[in-house]
Every structure is written in C-alpha cells, then in structure tokens.
Scaffold this active site. Structure first.
Site, PDB file in Angstrom:
ATOM      1  N   GLY A  43      46.609  11.226  30.675  1.00 48.76           N
ATOM      2  CA  GLY A  43      45.496  12.140  30.906  1.00 48.76           C
ATOM      3  C   GLY A  43      45.764  13.248  31.909  1.00 48.76           C
ATOM      4  CG  ASP A 102      34.612   6.046  34.490  1.00 47.78           C
ATOM      5  OD1 ASP A 102      33.550   5.966  35.125  1.00 47.78           O
ATOM      6  OD2 ASP A 102      34.666   5.811  33.263  1.00 47.78           O
ATOM      7  CB  ILE A 152      34.091  14.359  29.930  1.00 42.42           C
ATOM      8  CG1 ILE A 152      34.850  13.579  31.005  1.00 42.42           C
ATOM      9  CG2 ILE A 152      32.662  14.664  30.365  1.00 42.42           C
ATOM     10  CD1 ILE A 152      35.013  14.345  32.308  1.00 42.42           C
TER      11      ILE A 152
HETATM   12  C1  PRP Z   1      42.038   7.219  32.102  1.00 46.98           C
HETATM   13  C2  PRP Z   1      42.252   8.313  33.128  1.00 46.98           C
HETATM   14  C3  PRP Z   1      42.449   7.560  34.416  1.00 46.98           C
HETATM   15  C4  PRP Z   1      41.594   6.334  34.219  1.00 46.98           C
HETATM   16  C5  PRP Z   1      40.331   6.483  35.010  1.00 46.98           C
HETATM   17  O1  PRP Z   1      43.267   6.716  31.697  1.00 46.98           O
HETATM   18  O2  PRP Z   1      43.370   9.099  32.811  1.00 46.98           O
HETATM   19  O3  PRP Z   1      43.790   7.166  34.599  1.00 46.98           O
HETATM   20  O4  PRP Z   1      41.312   6.233  32.817  1.00 46.98           O
HETATM   21  O5  PRP Z   1      39.438   5.429  34.768  1.00 46.98           O
HETATM   22  P1  PRP Z   1      39.095   4.283  35.803  1.00 46.98           P
HETATM   23  O6  PRP Z   1      38.791   4.927  37.112  1.00 46.98           O
HETATM   24  O7  PRP Z   1      37.872   3.658  35.175  1.00 46.98           O
HETATM   25  O8  PRP Z   1      40.237   3.323  35.876  1.00 46.98           O
HETATM   26  P2  PRP Z   1      43.484   5.837  30.361  1.00 46.98           P
HETATM   27  O9  PRP Z   1      43.648   4.405  30.762  1.00 46.98           O
HETATM   28  O10 PRP Z   1      42.402   6.129  29.356  1.00 46.98           O
HETATM   29  O11 PRP Z   1      44.877   6.365  29.824  1.00 46.98           O
HETATM   30  P3  PRP Z   1      45.290   7.875  29.406  1.00 46.98           P
HETATM   31  O12 PRP Z   1      45.383   8.659  30.704  1.00 46.98           O
HETATM   32  O13 PRP Z   1      46.614   7.714  28.750  1.00 46.98           O
HETATM   33  O14 PRP Z   1      44.234   8.447  28.494  1.00 46.98           O
END
Ligand code: PRP
Length: 178
Positions: A43, A102, A152
């Site tokens: 991300g 988040d 989002i």
């Molecule tokens: C998403 C984002 C953060 C994390 C935040 O990553 O990039 O790393 O979630 O959420 P949290 O505070 O609830 O832990 P994801 O695990 O979806 O992987 P990605 O970045 O590859 O989409």
C-alpha cells in the site's frame, strides 16, 4: 474503476500538498542522519516514491511486506510477515512509511518486532490516519491526512488488489464489497 467510487476524499493536489509538508518536516528532522525509510508493501509504495523525492538529503529505502487484511475490508488482527528487510537496522534511524493506520495491528506488531533489533530510533510516517477503529496504542509521528470512518482505496490502497493505481483517495461504493 471510476464508477466504483462513491466520492473522492483526497484529490491528487491534497495528496501532493501533504507529501510536500511531510517531506519538509522529515528533511529537517533527519538532516545528516541518513535514515532508513522502511516502506510497508504494497500500500505505501506510491507514497514512498513521492515522499522521498521531497527530501533533498540522503535517505536509504528498504521494503517489508506485512499483511493483515487477507483481501477483506477489515483487519484480521493476524499479522503475517511475508518479506523482511534486506539490511540490518542496528544503530539506524528507522522511519516506517505507511499508507494508512487503521486498527494499528500492523504497526503494533512491527514495533514489537523491532524493539529487539537495536535500531537507534524508530518513527512512523503515515499518509492517512484513520483513528475510528484503533485497537492498539500506536500513533504516527508524522501524519499527512486524517480520514473519517470509510473504506478508502486509491493511491496505493486496494480492495482485493484493485484500485491501487487511482491517483486520488476515494470511498468505495459499499455495493462493491458488501
Ligand atoms: C494495509 C495498509 C497498512 C495496514 C493498516 O495493509 O497498507 O499496512 O493495512 O491497517 P491496520 O492499522 O489495521 O493494521 P494490507 O495488510 O491490506 O496490505 P497491502 O498494503 O499490501 O494492501
């Protein structure tokens, strides 16, 4: 993709302004320190590439891949390390680069892991802060944009691996994921 977006929360201009402000703060705070920016895949990749170009001093970058969402819209709380860093962090000034905080599960797990790795300092920069569902005591040291309680996507953020390439950050229509 556009038709799946309910509304745009942050335009490319909003994002660029946040990046510029964060870059200036980081440049000032890390002058002469050659910090290691740890980009959390996938991300944060767009954010990292724009952010480091705002910093005129030397910085190094490395990548970690940590996942907790497993394709859904809410964090599973089960944080999995898929790829670790290539370099040692001993004595280094570390800056975790996140697209969004988040629940805080991801960064809490990383902070706990790094507590034993003997870095000189560890800070967090997150483009977006979404505090509504925070269940861990973790806070970014540098925040670009504050976000309401919406799911989002865009500018790196996905739903089932799609929408990362949108140049803005928008709210996904609920019918797309319900
Ligand atoms: C998403 C984002 C953060 C994390 C935040 O990553 O990039 O790393 O979630 O959420 P949290 O505070 O609830 O832990 P994801 O695990 O979806 O992987 P990605 O970045 O590859 O989409």
């Amino acid at each position: 993709m556009e038709s799946d977006i309910q509304k745009i929360l942050f335009t490319p201009q909003d994002i660029a302004a946040a990046n510029q402000r964060l870059g200036q703060q980081l440049a000032q705070d890390y002058q002469g320190k050659n910090p290691l920016f740890v980009c959390l895949l996938k991300g944060a990749i767009l954010f990292l590439t724009d952010l480091v170009r705002q910093i005129p001093d030397s910085v190094e970058i490395d990548f970690m891949d940590v996942s907790s969402y497993h394709g859904g819209t809410t964090s599973s709380g089960d944080v999995k390390i898929i790829k670790d860093l290539d370099v040692s962090v001993v004595g280094r000034d570390i800056v975790f680069v996140e697209d969004i905080i988040d629940t805080g599960n991801t960064l809490r797990a990383l902070m706990d892991l790094f507590a034993t790795r003997q870095a000189n300092s560890i800070k967090i920069v997150s483009l977006v802060d979404k505090p509504a569902h925070r269940n861990q005591s973790v806070q970014a040291d540098y925040v670009g944009l504050s976000c309401p309680d919406e799911f989002i996507v865009g500018y790196g953020m996905d739903y089932q691996e799609r929408y990362r390439n949108l140049p803005y950050i928008g709210v996904l229509k609920p019918e797309v994921y319900l």
